[in-house]
Design an enzyme around this catalytic site. Structure first.
Site, short mmCIF file in Angstrom:
data_model
loop_
_atom_site.label_atom_id
_atom_site.label_comp_id
_atom_site.label_asym_id
_atom_site.label_seq_id
_atom_site.Cartn_x
_atom_site.Cartn_y
_atom_site.Cartn_z
N HIS A 60 0.85 -1.18 0.00
CA HIS A 60 0.00 0.00 0.00
C HIS A 60 0.89 1.24 0.00
O HIS A 60 2.10 1.14 0.11
CB HIS A 60 -1.00 0.00 1.16
CG HIS A 60 -0.37 -0.04 2.52
ND1 HIS A 60 0.16 -1.19 3.08
CD2 HIS A 60 -0.21 0.93 3.45
CE1 HIS A 60 0.61 -0.93 4.28
NE2 HIS A 60 0.41 0.35 4.53
N HIS A 62 1.61 3.91 1.94
CA HIS A 62 2.03 4.69 3.10
C HIS A 62 3.55 4.79 3.04
O HIS A 62 4.22 3.89 2.53
CB HIS A 62 1.61 4.02 4.40
CG HIS A 62 0.14 4.05 4.66
ND1 HIS A 62 -0.45 3.22 5.58
CD2 HIS A 62 -0.85 4.79 4.12
CE1 HIS A 62 -1.75 3.46 5.61
NE2 HIS A 62 -2.02 4.41 4.72
N ASP A 64 5.87 4.32 5.15
CA ASP A 64 6.65 3.25 5.76
C ASP A 64 6.71 1.99 4.90
O ASP A 64 7.38 1.02 5.24
CB ASP A 64 6.13 2.91 7.16
CG ASP A 64 4.69 2.48 7.20
OD1 ASP A 64 3.89 2.98 6.37
OD2 ASP A 64 4.34 1.65 8.06
#
Length: 82
Positions: A60, A62, A64
């Site tokens: 995904h 994000h 991180d």
């Protein structure tokens, strides 16, 4: 198949943990799953040429899980024969 855990942490800057990332080596293929901050450096210490990945999977979007993708892409342009 060989699975190497490059990171098992989160976005928090722990000195001994990086965000989640996994290198899967199967046959002659290298697959990287997620590439958060610090993973590019860890990858370079793990395999002889960090630019010779066959697949990069981002679970995904994000930071991180994808922050080191941009340095990898930029470096790939200039890597030559690394």
């Amino acid at each position: 198949m060989k699975v190497t855990v490059l990171g098992s942490g989160c976005i928090m800057p722990w000195p001994d943990r990086k965000p989640s990332s996994y290198l899967i080596e199967t046959g002659n293929k290298k697959i990287l799953i997620d590439m958060g901050p610090g993973i590019f450096h860890t990858l370079a210490k793990t395999i002889s040429n960090p630019y010779q990945l066959d697949v990069i999977i981002l679970t995904h979007f994000h930071l991180d899980h994808m922050a080191d993708l941009w340095p990898w892409l930029f470096g790939r342009i200039w890597a030559g024969n690394y």
